[in-house]
Design an enzyme around this catalytic site. Structure first.
Site, short mmCIF file in Angstrom:
data_model
loop_
_atom_site.label_atom_id
_atom_site.label_comp_id
_atom_site.label_asym_id
_atom_site.label_seq_id
_atom_site.Cartn_x
_atom_site.Cartn_y
_atom_site.Cartn_z
N SER A 474 1.07 -0.14 -9.84
CA SER A 474 -0.20 0.43 -10.91
C SER A 474 -0.48 -0.38 -12.26
O SER A 474 -2.23 0.07 -12.47
CB SER A 474 0.66 2.33 -11.24
OG SER A 474 0.54 2.88 -10.26
N ASN A 682 -0.15 5.11 -1.41
CA ASN A 682 1.50 5.09 -2.02
C ASN A 682 1.98 4.88 -3.66
O ASN A 682 3.15 4.90 -4.15
CB ASN A 682 2.96 4.76 -1.40
CG ASN A 682 2.61 5.01 -0.16
OD1 ASN A 682 2.35 6.30 0.38
ND2 ASN A 682 2.97 5.13 1.45
N TYR A 683 0.87 3.48 -4.11
CA TYR A 683 1.93 3.21 -5.36
C TYR A 683 1.26 2.86 -6.70
O TYR A 683 1.21 2.62 -7.44
CB TYR A 683 2.43 1.32 -4.87
CG TYR A 683 2.86 1.07 -3.94
CD1 TYR A 683 4.02 1.58 -4.34
CD2 TYR A 683 3.19 0.98 -2.77
CE1 TYR A 683 5.52 1.34 -3.75
CE2 TYR A 683 4.27 0.98 -1.16
CZ TYR A 683 5.74 1.31 -2.44
OH TYR A 683 6.57 1.27 -1.21
N ASN A 684 -0.38 3.13 -6.20
CA ASN A 684 -1.06 3.02 -7.38
C ASN A 684 -1.81 4.15 -8.05
O ASN A 684 -2.01 4.93 -6.92
CB ASN A 684 -2.56 2.61 -6.54
CG ASN A 684 -2.54 0.94 -6.29
OD1 ASN A 684 -1.85 0.22 -6.92
ND2 ASN A 684 -3.73 0.72 -5.80
#
Length: 724
Positions: A474, A682-684
Site C-alpha cells: 500500500s 489483496n494488498y493495496n
C-alpha cells in the site's frame, strides 16, 4: 546479552487531519443494521449527533453524517423500503466486535453437483473395447477430458491417476484387469465429450436461456443468507464436483482422484432459532452447530489433501468487508511504529545471539523485499519457499553486497531477484551459509514463522509478517502514484500512470505470470484497431483537402501520410468494412420485416433490400477491381454535413482515440508477465485508489472492475485528500 523485544505503543495518527481517522471510528452508531431502525430511536439520533458535534470532523463532514441520519429519519417517516433492502453501512459503526460475527443466521445449506450420468462409451484396452461400470467410467471420463493438456506429459499426474483409477476398478469392477496405462486408449471417450462441447456451443438462444434460468434458480436459493435480518450474498455455495486434482506448480498429488463429497461429510453452521436446511433425500448432515464466533456457513474436508473447505459469505458481504477493513487498518497502524521496528532489527543484525541475528536478517528481507514468511512443507505438498524456509541453495552472494535470491515461490512461481543489501545483512548471510551447511540445509536454521510472528506481535498487537507485506504494498502504491501522476495529463494517461504504479507493487510482491497464449493475438488486434483509426483519419483528411485545398499549406500537420497504411491493407480493410455494412443492412431489413409482420403490415420486398444495398454493391464492384473508393464517390462524412470545422473536429477525436489505443497497447505489453489483479484484490488499500481517483477526476470504473467496487464499498466514502 540477548536483546529483549521492545513493545511499541501505536500512537494515534496525526490528529490535525480528519483523513487519518479510520472510517470505523468517525461515528457512533448502534449495532442494529438498518437506517430505518436507527431512525426509530430518538436516543440513538441524539447520541449520533452529539458524537458528531464532539468529534474533530470538519463542518462539511458533520453535515455529511447528519445527512445520513436525516435520510434514515425520512425513510422512517415515509415508510420507504424494508430492512432487507436498505444498504447497511457497517463501516460507520464505532466498534465492530470481532469475536461475535452474527446474532441470527439462516440459509439454505449448500448445492451438491448432480450425480454422474453414464454415457456408455467404452475404454479401449490393449486394442479391445472394454465396457466400464458407471463408477469406473466416471473416473475414466475425468482423465479423457484432459487428453489434450500438458498434464499428459506430467509423470506424477499419470502415476497418481492410474493408482487411484486401479483402486476404483478393484472396488467396483474387480474382475476387470487393467494393469498398464500405456495400453489404455481414452480417445473414444474424449471424442464423446468433444461432441458434447460442440453441441453446447451450437445451442439455440432458448436453450441457453433455459440453462441460465436454471443456474439463477440455484443461485437464488443457495446464494443468499439472512444475517442479522439482512440479506447477504454467499460466495462459494457449490460443493466442488469430483475430478482429478491438478494442484498448482509441481504438486506431488497432482492427478489424484477428488472423490464426491456427500452430505454426511458436511457440517452446517446456522442460528439456533433458524430452520435447519434439509439435506438431499436419503442423506443426513455430518453435524449441525450454532457457532456465532465464526463466519462460515458450512464446512467439510476434501479428499486429496485433507484440507478443510468452507462456505463463506461473498467478497461484497459485510463480514468480509469488516475483515478487509481490519486488515488494512492494521497495516495502516504499522506506519506509526515501523521506524522503531526498523531501528531495532537493524541493531539486532549484529547481535551476539545467532537466533536473534537470524530473526533480524529475515525481518530485513521481509520488510525490504516484501517476501512471504514461508512455512515448512510436508512431503505431500509442493516445494514452495518463503523467507523463513529458504535453503542453502536458494541464496547466493555476489561481491560487494548483492544478494541473489532464486527459489520457487507461491504456486511454484519462480522468484528471482538480485538486489544490493545492507553490508551487515550480506555478512550475516555469508555466516549462515558456512560449512558444514550444504544444499538442502535451511538458511535460517534457528528460526521459523511461528517464532517470527510471536516476536512481531510483541512489537505491535496483531503484527505479523503478512502485515508488513500489506503495508509495503500500500505504501509503495501511494508513493508511486505521487511520483507518476501528472495532474495536467489526460484521463487515459492518468490510468496508465495508475497501472504503472500498481505494476511496481506487483513486481515488489512477485506477482508474476506466464505470457498468455492470446497475448500476441490481442496485441495484433490492437494494432489493427490503430490502423483502422488511422485509415478513418486519412479519409477525413482527403475529404478536407477536397473541400478546401488551401488548407494543405495552412495546416500541413493535418495531411501527414499514415506510414503504416499500405495500399493492400487499405483494400482489405475496405472489403471488411463493406462486409460488415452489408450484414448491418441485411439485419436491419430482417428486423423491419419482423416488426411489420407483428403489426400485420405489408412486408418489404427484395427490391427494397436491393435499394438499401446499392451503394455497398457499387463499392464492392470497385474493390473487386483492386481500386479504393474515391472521396467524390464515397465520402466518409455526408456532403451536406461536411465542413472544414466538422472534419477537423472529427480528425481530432480520432487522434485522441488513437492515443488511447496506443496507451492500451503499451499497458498490455508492459504487463504481459505481471498479474496486476492480485495486488488490487489483496494488498493495496482500496482507499488509496478511491482517493486518487477523486483527486484526479478519473472514473473509478477505469481502475476497479464492478466486482472490486462492490467488494470495497466501505472504501468509497473517503475524501480526495485521504492518505494511507
Amino acid at each position: 546479552m540477548k536483546r529483549k523485544a521492545s513493545a511499541v505503543k501505536v500512537e494515534a495518527t496525526d490528529s490535525s487531519s480528519e483523513s487519518d481517522v479510520p472510517l470505523a471510528k468517525k461515528i457512533k452508531k448502534p449495532a442494529t443494521p438498518s437506517k430505518k431502525a436507527v431512525a426509530k430511536s430518538p436516543a440513538t439520533k441524539t447520541a449520533i449527533k452529539k458524537e458528531t458535534a464532539n468529534s474533530k470532523a470538519t463542518p462539511a463532514k458533520k453535515a455529511k453524517v447528519n445527512k445520513e441520519v436525516a435520510k434514515a429519519e425520512a425513510a422512517q417517516e415515509e415508510g420507504e423500503g424494508d430492512v432487507d433492502e436498505q444498504e447497511y453501512k457497517w463501516w460507520l459503526e464505532q466498534n465492530m466486535d470481532n469475536s461475535v460475527k452474527w446474532k441470527t443466521l439462516s440459509h439454505n445449506g449448500v448445492f451438491f453437483p448432480p450425480e454422474y450420468e453414464p454415457h456408455g462409451v467404452p475404454l479401449v484396452y490393449n486394442g479391445k473395447p472394454v465396457k466400464l461400470v458407471p463408477a469406473v467410467e466416471e473416473v475414466a471420463s475425468y482423465f479423457a477430458q484432459m487428453l489434450q493438456t500438458d498434464y499428459m506429459n506430467n509423470p506424477t499426474f499419470l502415476k497418481n491417476f492410474f493408482r487411484d483409477f486401479q483402486a476404483v476398478i478393484r472396488e467396483h469392477q474387480p474382475n476387470l484387469l487393467i494393469d498398464d496405462l500405456s495400453k489404455c486408449n481414452f480417445q473414444r471417450i474424449f471424442d464423446h465429450f468433444d461432441r458434447l462441447r460442440e453441441r453446447k456451443k451450437s445451442m439455440s438462444k432458448q436453450e441457453r436461456d433455459k440453462l441460465k434460468a436454471e443456474k439463477q434458480l440455484i443461485k437464488d436459493r443457495y446464494g443468499v443468507a439472512i444475517l442479522d435480518g439482512r440479506k447477504e450474498n454467499v460466495g462459494n455455495y457449490n460443493i466442488e464436483p469430483p475430478a482429478l486434482f491438478r494442484g498448482r506448480g509441481e504438486h506431488p498429488r497432482t492427478g489424484c482422484l477428488k472423490r464426491r463429497i456427500r452430505p454426511e461429510d458436511v457440517t452446517i453452521n446456522i442460528g439456533k432459532e433458524a430452520e435447519v436446511p434439509a439435506p438431499p433425500p436419503g442423506h443426513q448432515w455430518k453435524s449441525v452447530i450454532h457457532d456465532n464466533t465464526v463466519a462460515w456457513l458450512a464446512t467439510w474436508k476434501e479428499t486429496v489433501n485433507d484440507n478443510t473447505k468452507y462456505v463463506l459469505f461473498a467478497a461484497n458481504s459485510s463480514l468480509k468487508g469488516q475483515s478487509d477493513l481490519r486488515k488494512f487498518e492494521k497495516a495502516r497502524n504499522l506506519r506509526g511504529c515501523v521506524d522503531k521496528i526498523r531501528r531495532d532489527y537493524m541493531a539486532d543484525l549484529k547481535d551476539k545471539v545467532m537466533a536473534t541475528r537470524q530473526r533480524a536478517t529475515a525481518l530485513y528481507l521481509i520488510d525490504k523485499l516484501a517476501l512471504r514468511a514461508g512455512n515448512e512443507k510436508g512431503e505431500d505438498e509442493a516445494d514452495t519457499v518463503g523467507c523463513c524456509s529458504l535453503r542453502f541453495e536458494h541464496v547466493s552472494l555476489e561481491q560487494p553486497n548483492t544478494l541473489v535470491l532464486d527459489f520457487p515461490g507461491k504456486d511454484s512461481v519462480r522468484y528471482y531477484n538480485a538486489v544490493p543489501v545492507d553490508e551487515q545483512v550480506f555478512k550475516n548471510i555469508r555466516i549462515f551459509k558456512r560449512p558444514p551447511k550444504a544444499v538442502g540445509d535451511p538458511l535460517f536454521d534457528r528460526l521459523n514463522t511461528t517464532q517470527l510472528n510471536k516476536h512481531l506481535n510483541q512489537l505491535m498487537p496483531g503484527l505479523s509478517a503478512k502485515v508488513f507485506r500489506t503495508f509495503n504494498a500500500s505504501h509503495t502504491l501511494q508513493e508511486q502514484l505521487k511520483e507518476k501522476t501528472d495532474p495536467n495529463s489526460s484521463v487515459a494517461e492518468k490510468v496508465q500512470a495508475y497501472n504503472r504504479a500498481n505494476r511496481a507493487v506487483a513486481e515488489l510482491c512477485n506477482h508474476q505470470r506466464a505470457v498468455g497464449k492470446a497475448h500476441d493475438t490481442q496485441m495484433e488486434k490492437l494494432r489493427e484497431k490503430v490502423r483502422a483509426q488511422q485509415y478513418q483519419r486519412q479519409r477525413y483528411a482527403q475529404q478536407l483537402a477536397d473541400i478546401d485545398p488551401k488548407l494543405k499549406k495552412k495546416r500541413p500537420e493535418l495531411f501527414k501520410p499514415e506510414e503504416e497504411l499500405t495500399e493492400a491493407w487499405c483494400l482489405d480493410h475496405e472489403q471488411e468494412l463493406s462486409r460488415k455494412e452489408r450484414e448491418k443492412v441485411e439485419a436491419k431489413f430482417a428486423k423491419d420485416n419482423a416488426d411489420r409482420a407483428e403489426k400485420k403490415e405489408a412486408l418489404l420486398k427484395k427490391s427494397d433490400l436491393k435499394d438499401r444495398l446499392a451503394d455497398i454493391v457499387a463499392k464492392d464492384k470497385l474493390l473487386a477491381k483492386g481500386k479504393l473508393p474515391t472521396i467524390k464517390q464515397f465520402p466518409p462524412m455526408r456532403p451536406g454535413l461536411a465542413t472544414p470545422e466538422r472534419l477537423i473536429a472529427a480528425m481530432d477525436k480520432i487522434t485522441e482515440r488513437i492515443k488511447v489505443t496506443q496507451l492500451q497497447m503499451e499497458d498490455k505489453d508492459e504487463n504481459k508477465t505481471i498479474a496486476l489483479g492480485t495486488s488490487k484484490l489483496n494488498y493495496n488499500d482500496p482507499r488509496i485508489t478511491v482517493a486518487w481517483a477523486k483527486a484526479n477526476d478519473v472514473p473509478l470504473e477505469k481502475l476497479f472492475a464492478k466486482t472490486l467496487r462492490d467488494k470495497f464499498k466501505w472504501a468509497m466514502d473517503v475524501d480526495a485528500d485521504w492518505e494511507f
